[in-house]
Design a protein around this motif. Structure first.
Motif: not given
Length: 494
Positions: A18, A31, A309, A311, A320, A455, A459
């Motif tokens: 992403t 993230s 998104a 991480s 998400y 994503p 979500s």
């Protein structure tokens, strides 16, 4: 094309690309300030008899955590990267990035009707918080006026005191000060330490009188996965050991519990309804940025339903969310803390921030100050997840049973022609299969929400619960179609 099983593939598996450097073929993670020491500057008193001395004081605060940060090099809650909608941007989750707050309201006032004024704040890392020159000048003027009004005969000494009005110091319960004073005893600082010493500092808040505390998964993961140690510190300085009850990596939600809850005074924070939040509503964030526990900042809701998104830098933890966006100052260490409304109700869990810069040495995101882009997990979702974790210790993820491309195109979420490892892209007998969806279909809307990427689809689905019925709008062969889909479920290990 690298794909993600949206619902059928658990969040504990490898997460999709992403980030800005992601490609369709290789998974990638996605993230979730300081001023130099300034010597005190003496105020310039008015002419004539000298006013009283104004000696500014300086103070500093160490970060308070000796352990190394797992990724970003800043002791504290883990660095994360956020990707929003179809336009991935390098950034960090709220607990793992630095932000500087801009006053959201003009004229220095605040939406709670509290008296104006600023509160000096400590800085991390032993830096000195210097008193502003403007404040000294204002102090000098005030002192000079008091002196001249009381002692114009130039012959007698004078004692100057501030005008006394005890009522003026009373804060309304609905003011920022009133809300903060009530909430602070229920907000805790969490120190997580793995067996090998990795870990950091984050935030949590009291969820119930049984000693459960709500926070982010990425705050406690290092300790929970490695058999490490969790320590909870209350605003009165008392410390308690805690244990992880359950973690939901995909939602970035975790529940921990005090091991000796009977010894603590537990006052759960009231939970609001994130569904009722509107853009422009006032917000209050409480947390431990850079280890400075009990820090209170304010802002507004900048946006709702923001696809994010997030991480950690290693790609081992991804989540998400359809986030609440706020401009309240959030920094590393704020993660897991409450985002509250003007009534003192929790409307979200601060989880990620957007960073202004990226591409530091080795391609690692740069640590930066707050730029006013923070993201919180809506409390309606977090509450449902927390209840599952307390009940079973395992999260439940709603699903439609398809694998979609995770590259952000802005054109929708396209179901892959074939799934990962030779599996079917559309799960046979699953919700999407029953509704007639096929490989190659591009999902463009879920109910009234536009879907611009994989994503975003995930979500939005995770905002619901298993058994909910949603309407999917999709394109096939250039024609638009709709289908009613009843969400299935998948129970994850975390």
């Amino acid at each position: 094309m690298s794909t993600e099983n949206e619902g059928a593939t658990g969040p504990s598996e490898a997460m999709p690309p992403t980030g800005p450097q992601a490609s369709d073929s290789a998974p990638a993670s996605a993230s979730g300030a300081q001023t130099p020491d300034t010597p005190p500057v003496p105020a310039t008193p008015p002419a004539a008899p000298p006013p009283p001395d104004f000696a500014p004081t300086t103070s500093g605060a160490p970060h308070g955590h000796a352990g190394p940060a797992p990724v970003g090099g800043t002791p504290g809650d883990q660095d994360r990267t956020v990707t929003m909608g179809a336009h991935p941007q390098p950034g960090r989750p709220h607990s793992g990035g630095g932000w500087g707050q801009q006053p959201p309201y003009g004229g220095g006032g605040d939406p709670w009707g509290a008296p104006g004024g600023s509160v000096p704040r400590k800085r991390n890392g032993g830096l000195i918080a210097a008193v502003l020159v403007a404040a000294l000048v204002a102090g000098g003027i005030g002192g000079g006026i008091g002196f001249w009004a009381a002692g114009r005969d130039d012959t007698a000494s004078t004692t100057v005191s501030a005008p006394g009005n005890p009522e003026a110091l009373n804060r309304k319960p609905t003011s920022v000060s009133g809300i903060a004073q009530k909430a602070l005893p229920s907000v805790v600082t969490i120190e997580a330490q793995g067996m090998t010493g990795e870990g950091g500092t984050g935030t949590g808040f009291i969820y119930d009188k049984q000693g459960h505390i709500l926070t982010n998964n990425h705050v406690v993961a290092s300790a929970a996965e490695g058999g490490g140690k969790l320590t909870v510190t209350f605003s009165n300085g008392k410390k308690y050991d805690a244990e992880a009850i359950g973690r939901a990596e995909g939602y970035d939600v975790a529940v921990i519990k005090l091991k000796h809850a009977s010894d603590a005074v537990l006052q759960p924070l009231p939970l609001g309804r994130s569904a009722n939040v509107q853009v422009g509503d006032a917000t209050i964030a409480i947390g431990a940025p850079f280890g400075l526990s009990g820090t209170v900042t304010t802002g507004i809701i900048s946006a709702k339903d923001r696809p994010v998104a997030s991480s950690d830098g290693g790609g081992t933890s991804a989540s998400y969310m359809s986030a609440l966006q706020t401009d309240a100052s959030i920094n590393p260490g704020n993660s897991g803390g409450p985002l509250m409304d003007a009534g003192g109700n929790v409307i979200g869990i601060n989880s990620a921030i957007q960073s202004a810069g990226s591409g530091g040495l080795g391609g690692e995101p740069q640590q930066s100050g707050s730029i006013g882009l923070g993201f919180a997990i809506p409390i309606d979702q977090a509450k449902r997840v927390a209840q599952d974790l307390i009940k079973t210790g395992r999260p439940v993820y709603p699903q439609i049973g398809v694998q979609v491309g995770m590259k952000d195109t802005g054109d929708g979420a396209t179901i892959a022609q074939s799934g990962n490892n030779g599996t079917d892209a559309v799960t046979p007998g699953g919700p999407a299969d029953k509704a007639g969806l096929r490989p190659g279909d591009t999902i463009t809307k879920l109910d009234d929400t536009v879907i611009d990427s994989g994503p975003t689809l995930i979500s939005e689905i995770w905002q619901h619960k298993p058994g909910d019925q949603v309407t999917l709008t999709y394109k096939r062969g250039g024609k638009e179609n709709t289908a009613q889909v009843t969400l299935g479920q998948r129970t994850g290990d975390k």
